[in-house]
Design an enzyme around this catalytic site. Structure first.
Site, PDB file in Angstrom:
ATOM      1  N   GLU A  43       0.825  -1.215   0.000  1.00  0.00           N
ATOM      2  CA  GLU A  43       0.000   0.000   0.000  1.00  0.00           C
ATOM      3  C   GLU A  43       0.853   1.257   0.000  1.00  0.00           C
ATOM      4  O   GLU A  43       0.523   2.247  -0.654  1.00  0.00           O
ATOM      5  CB  GLU A  43      -0.947  -0.002   1.203  1.00  0.00           C
ATOM      6  CG  GLU A  43      -2.066  -1.027   1.106  1.00  0.00           C
ATOM      7  CD  GLU A  43      -2.969  -0.785  -0.104  1.00  0.00           C
ATOM      8  OE1 GLU A  43      -3.062   0.372  -0.569  1.00  0.00           O
ATOM      9  OE2 GLU A  43      -3.553  -1.752  -0.604  1.00  0.00           O
ATOM     10  N   TYR A 125      -5.971   5.980   5.507  1.00  0.00           N
ATOM     11  CA  TYR A 125      -6.104   5.165   4.298  1.00  0.00           C
ATOM     12  C   TYR A 125      -5.369   3.828   4.451  1.00  0.00           C
ATOM     13  O   TYR A 125      -5.949   2.757   4.222  1.00  0.00           O
ATOM     14  CB  TYR A 125      -5.559   5.919   3.071  1.00  0.00           C
ATOM     15  CG  TYR A 125      -5.300   4.961   1.939  1.00  0.00           C
ATOM     16  CD1 TYR A 125      -6.347   4.481   1.170  1.00  0.00           C
ATOM     17  CD2 TYR A 125      -4.012   4.454   1.705  1.00  0.00           C
ATOM     18  CE1 TYR A 125      -6.130   3.549   0.168  1.00  0.00           C
ATOM     19  CE2 TYR A 125      -3.782   3.523   0.711  1.00  0.00           C
ATOM     20  CZ  TYR A 125      -4.848   3.076  -0.053  1.00  0.00           C
ATOM     21  OH  TYR A 125      -4.624   2.136  -1.019  1.00  0.00           O
ATOM     22  N   ASP A 143      -8.821   6.861  -1.070  1.00  0.00           N
ATOM     23  CA  ASP A 143      -7.605   7.402  -1.694  1.00  0.00           C
ATOM     24  C   ASP A 143      -8.043   8.191  -2.928  1.00  0.00           C
ATOM     25  O   ASP A 143      -9.239   8.445  -3.110  1.00  0.00           O
ATOM     26  CB  ASP A 143      -6.599   6.278  -2.029  1.00  0.00           C
ATOM     27  CG  ASP A 143      -7.077   5.410  -3.194  1.00  0.00           C
ATOM     28  OD1 ASP A 143      -8.254   5.517  -3.597  1.00  0.00           O
ATOM     29  OD2 ASP A 143      -6.270   4.608  -3.706  1.00  0.00           O
TER      30      ASP A 143
END
Ligand code: SF4
Length: 422
Positions: A43, A125, A143
């Site tokens: 991520e 996030y 996002d």
């Protein structure tokens, strides 16, 4: 926010997005694991960077730092070297810092989104992504891709980067997550939204035909996909503040003298040509042991970052043949060392895309200054050959080079290099 005439039923919409994701999802290496550390790494790498670029980096990273403890124990230099070419090095520094904090607590990542948010470098996030994918928690996320999808479906008129815009989008993401059918995986909803934004609901010319959200989407219904999402006005390049620097190029055969930025701040932990706001400051950066004799300015390299422009005038310099390196004289640096130029431009040393562009230019055998006398004549061709070994950078910054016109040129002597966004 103008609601669509028939507000989408969140449960049906969430189910449609999950079903679409299961049908079309790309097989990516981090999707074959539930290891929260591996998902965390993926991520962070995926922020600002294309999937195709990330895959080999992620695979090399996981082989080199297979768990939190391995990453925490690694020197920052090694971590930044493994990141070299991905750009936005603050992501690597934050990942490293976060791993050290987790390792201090035993090495296991917190087991829910709230706990994850307490780890340095893990924001809402990333916490939502790890918790939903690795733990199956109903944790929403937003996002850039998800913001675009939700703003279009629900006709969110606010600037998506404003606080009210963000609050609205997170509420909508939470509503969808709460409405997700019980037998569906929360990670699939989050990944489905991200996948939709990356592959179908693209910034320009979204592929609405075939989109699982088309029947519920206000932007599609009202033909407003060009108008949504609302983005903040971009500052023009000439409105950005300029950070002007003078950098010294000191070469020795196939090596170059580089200084390392302290870990915090712009370019933190990265190696670069010793630089300062003035020529005197740049010389001080070399420290007392390697006082430089500067020569003629060679060229100017510029890089545009999000909030500023950096302009570097590169000056050739020499140090005494027997110069002994000591601590650099600039408090912004914490180390000074000779490095192989090929390592700096070839992705095995942590340097910024700006420094890599400067070194590539310096070692371009067609450049007018390639005839500049070097302190040592040994191995000049090895230095020049190294300029072809650099990987493409993945940063969104832009670098340009302009040669000083005063020197005689062998061939065309200006060039520009542009790094690409995802
Ligand atoms: S229908 Fe079109 S605008 Fe709406 S979410 Fe799908 S791709 Fe995006």
């Amino acid at each position: 926010m103008t609601p669509p005439a028939a507000a989408p039923a969140p449960g049906a919409l969430a189910a449609a997005i999950v079903a679409h994701y299961r049908r079309v999802r790309r097989e990516l290496p981090w999707r074959a694991t539930r290891d929260p550390y591996a998902i965390w790494v993926s991520e962070v790498m995926l922020q600002q960077t294309r999937v195709a670029t990330v895959i080999p980096y992620w695979e090399r990273w996981m082989a080199r730092f297979p768990d939190v403890r391995a990453l925490a124990a690694a020197p920052l230099d090694d971590v930044l070297a493994a990141w070299a070419g991905l750009g936005y090095y603050s992501r690597a520094r934050n990942l490293h810092r976060g791993a050290q904090r987790v390792a201090e607590g035993g090495g296991a990542l917190p087991g829910d989104a709230a706990g994850l948010r307490a780890v340095p470098g893990i924001g809402p996030y990333t916490a939502g992504a790890i918790a939903s994918i690795a733990y199956g928690e109903r944790a929403p996320l937003v996002d850039g891709n998800v913001a675009r999808v939700l703003a279009r479906i629900f006709a969110v008129e606010h600037d998506v980067k404003s606080s009210i815009g963000q609050r609205t989008l997170w509420q909508l993401a939470g509503t969808l997550m709460d409405a997700l059918p019980r037998d569906a995986a929360p990670g699939d909803l989050n990944q489905g939204l991200m996948e939709l934004g990356a592959t179908v609901c693209t910034p320009r010319a979204p592929a609405c035909i075939g989109c699982p959200a088309a029947s519920a989407c206000a932007a599609h219904r009202d033909d407003r996909t060009d108008a949504l999402p609302t983005m903040p006005a971009r500052r023009r390049a000439d409105e950005l503040p300029v950070l002007a620097q003078i950098a010294l190029w000191v070469a020795r055969g196939d090596e170059v003298l580089l200084a390392r930025r302290r870990p915090d701040g712009l370019y933190g932990g990265l190696w670069e040509l010793p630089a300062g706001a003035t020529l005197a400051a740049a010389r001080r950066a070399l420290g007392a042991g390697a006082a430089a004799t500067p020569g003629e300015p060679l060229f100017t390299e510029e890089q545009q970052l999000t909030h500023r422009r950096v302009r570097v005038d590169v000056v050739a310099a020499r140090v005494a043949a027997r110069a002994r390196l000591v601590a650099p004289g600039d408090p912004g640096y914490d180390a000074l060392a000779w490095h192989r130029t090929a390592d700096a431009v070839g992705g095995t040393l942590g340097v910024s895309s700006l420094t890599a562009a400067i070194l590539r230019r310096l070692t371009d055998e067609n450049a007018p200054w390639s005839s500049t006398p070097r302190p040592s004549p040994s191995s000049p061709r090895a230095t020049r050959r190294s300029s072809t070994a650099s990987p493409r950078s993945a940063t969104t910054s832009t670098t340009t080079t302009s040669a000083r016109p005063r020197r005689a040129r062998r061939r065309g002597s200006t060039s520009s290099s542009t790094t690409t966004a995802r």
